[in-house]
Scaffold this active site. Structure first.
Site, PDB file in Angstrom:
ATOM      1  N   CYS A 183       0.843  -1.187   0.000  1.00  0.00           N
ATOM      2  CA  CYS A 183       0.000   0.000   0.000  1.00  0.00           C
ATOM      3  C   CYS A 183       0.883   1.244   0.000  1.00  0.00           C
ATOM      4  CB  CYS A 183      -0.899  -0.003   1.225  1.00  0.00           C
ATOM      5  SG  CYS A 183      -1.863   1.503   1.449  1.00  0.00           S
TER       6      CYS A 183
ATOM      7  N   CYS B 229       1.128  23.303   5.582  1.00  0.00           N
ATOM      8  CA  CYS B 229       1.138  21.865   5.309  1.00  0.00           C
ATOM      9  C   CYS B 229       2.206  21.516   4.286  1.00  0.00           C
ATOM     10  CB  CYS B 229      -0.238  21.407   4.813  1.00  0.00           C
ATOM     11  SG  CYS B 229      -0.780  22.222   3.288  1.00  0.00           S
TER      12      CYS B 229
ATOM     13  N   GLU C 201     -12.047  33.884   3.439  1.00  0.00           N
ATOM     14  CA  GLU C 201     -12.013  32.590   2.749  1.00  0.00           C
ATOM     15  C   GLU C 201     -12.534  32.742   1.325  1.00  0.00           C
ATOM     16  OE1 GLU C 201     -11.735  29.019   1.297  1.00  0.00           O
ATOM     17  OE2 GLU C 201     -10.831  29.529   3.237  1.00  0.00           O
TER      18      GLU C 201
ATOM     19  N   PHE D  89      -7.255  32.714   4.658  1.00  0.00           N
ATOM     20  CA  PHE D  89      -7.483  31.330   4.220  1.00  0.00           C
ATOM     21  C   PHE D  89      -8.134  30.567   5.380  1.00  0.00           C
ATOM     22  CE2 PHE D  89      -3.573  32.982   2.320  1.00  0.00           C
ATOM     23  CZ  PHE D  89      -3.847  32.901   0.953  1.00  0.00           C
TER      24      PHE D  89
END
Length: 430
Positions: free
Chosen positions: A62, A386, A313, A292
């Protein structure tokens, strides 16, 4: 290697590189290793003190996990060094770089899988590493157990829907081969799981479910498995087939409606780590712009602790959900619909705020950071990222403009993967 060449000697794996491969002092790479392992001359591995047995039977096939062979210490070290190495220009010393936070196994509250069928057999799972082939998932130690428990009944549902589609189309040319024999309809669909206050929110994109009988199969499945919502996208946009009550999530102690497919932080404890850092760093800020802002992951928490918050946003459904929740909670939070990539806040707008919070997508927030640098009026900036690479680029602009990087907190929400996140705090010293 020729017959006259000497085989490489055994070498120690010194570290894990950004893509998950182990590397030796001479630059040899090996997959599935841990620091302290020995890479032998024939390419085999002699496990070291940080090498553990991967908990999942699918590991190595996987493509979802790359680092299950690491013990807790070396996994934390990988997350920390991924952030530390993101930008050598920031010189992240021990006084700046905080210990990493790792989400525990079985805590991922959103997940994307793939379903495909052939000859009446359905496979649901993740892609193999570097392949389009699906690995049928029997177990998963990353996602929440409620998602795993749904895989078997979901396979059965998809098989029955496929049979129904084939039966209902028996007379059609498209369901027969060149000899006129009936064939099974093929199916390929994207599966989205999210955990909400009401239970599992299930989205299926690409599945055809035509007719009353197919709809009844889906409704029975939703009821029997206690789903909060089931949404189908048959090519015309998402449509809720089952939602007995509005689906919500709790953000900063505020109940917020969850639009279909809306972004959520991957784990609740990871979200708490990121939000906790932001609230700590921005305590006492009278006016904060959350840019954001999404559903209001940070905005509600900041408003709850006393700040007046502008939540900006670009996605209209997320903006509306945040705005409605703020009005119901009667918090000092104003929601603005605005595309910050095309139309970032300008100097006169930024001058109204004591602090800015940035939580951009993976591409980063270069356009907005450039406006912050040009304005030079905001004293505190919290940047949630991120993607360490885009963060590094934007952080360099802030530091060059006179901001000091006061602290960085690495967060490993995507356990056993090479994906890492961070919370960072910049101060403009007067």
């Amino acid at each position: 290697m020729s017959l006259t060449e000497t085989p490489p000697a055994a070498e120690e794996i010194l570290r894990i590189a950004a893509k998950g491969d182990g590397i030796t002092a001479s630059g040899r790479f090996a997959w599935g290793v841990a620091p302290g392992d020995m890479l032998l001359a024939d390419g085999s591995i002699e496990p070291g003190p940080h090498h553990v047995t991967p908990p999942c039977r699918h590991f190595g096939q996987c493509g979802g996990c790359q680092l299950q062979q690491l013990d807790e210490e070396s996994l934390a070290h990988f997350v920390e060094t991924r952030v530390a190495n993101a930008s050598t220009s920031q010189e992240l010393g021990a006084e700046v770089l905080a210990p990493p936070h790792l989400s525990p196994p079985g805590s991922r509250r959103r997940a994307s899988l793939r379903a495909e069928s052939s000859a009446g057999r359905v496979v649901i799972g993740f892609r193999e590493a570097k392949s389009h082939r699906l690995v049928e998932v029997i177990e998963c130690h990353v996602i929440q157990p409620e998602f795993v428990a749904l895989l078997v009944p979901l396979r059965k549902l998809l098989i029955r829907l496929g049979q129904h589609q084939s039966e209902s189309g028996k007379g059609r040319k498209g369901n027969r081969d060149k000899q006129g024999k009936h064939v099974h309809a093929r199916m390929a669909a994207d599966i989205e799981f999210a955990m909400t206050e009401q239970g599992v929110d299930l989205g299926i994109k690409g599945l055809k479910a035509e007719g009353l009988a197919a709809t009844e199969l889906i409704l029975d499945f939703a009821k029997e498995n206690g789903l909060a919502r089931i949404v189908l996208d048959q090519g015309y946009g998402p449509e809720a087939i089952w939602e007995p009550e509005p689906v919500t999530v709790m953000l900063g102690g505020v109940q917020v409606n969850l639009p279909t497919g809306a972004f959520l932080q991957a784990t609740i404890d990871g979200e708490e780590a990121l939000v906790g850092a932001a609230c700590e760093w921005l305590a006492g800020a009278a006016n904060v712009a959350d840019l954001f802002s999404g559903l209001g992951t940070f905005a509600f928490a900041l408003a709850k602790q006393g700040s007046r918050v502008l939540a900006v946003e670009g996605a209209r459904d997320l903006h509306q959900a945040c705005k409605s929740a703020a009005e119901r909670a009667q918090l000092p939070l104003f929601a603005m619909h605005r595309d910050l990539f095309r139309n970032p806040l300008l100097a006169d707008e930024l001058a109204k705020f004591d602090a800015i919070l940035l939580d951009p997508p993976r591409a980063g927030a270069r356009e907005q950071v450039e406006r912050l640098v040009a304005a030079g009026t905001v004293g505190r900036i919290v940047y949630i990222s991120c993607n360490p690479s885009s963060w590094s680029r934007d952080a360099a602009l802030l530091v060059e403009a006179g901001y000091r990087l006061a602290e960085v907190r690495p967060v490993g929400q995507f356990r056993w993967s090479t994906h890492v996140e961070l919370a960072s705090y910049f101060i403009r010293d007067q």
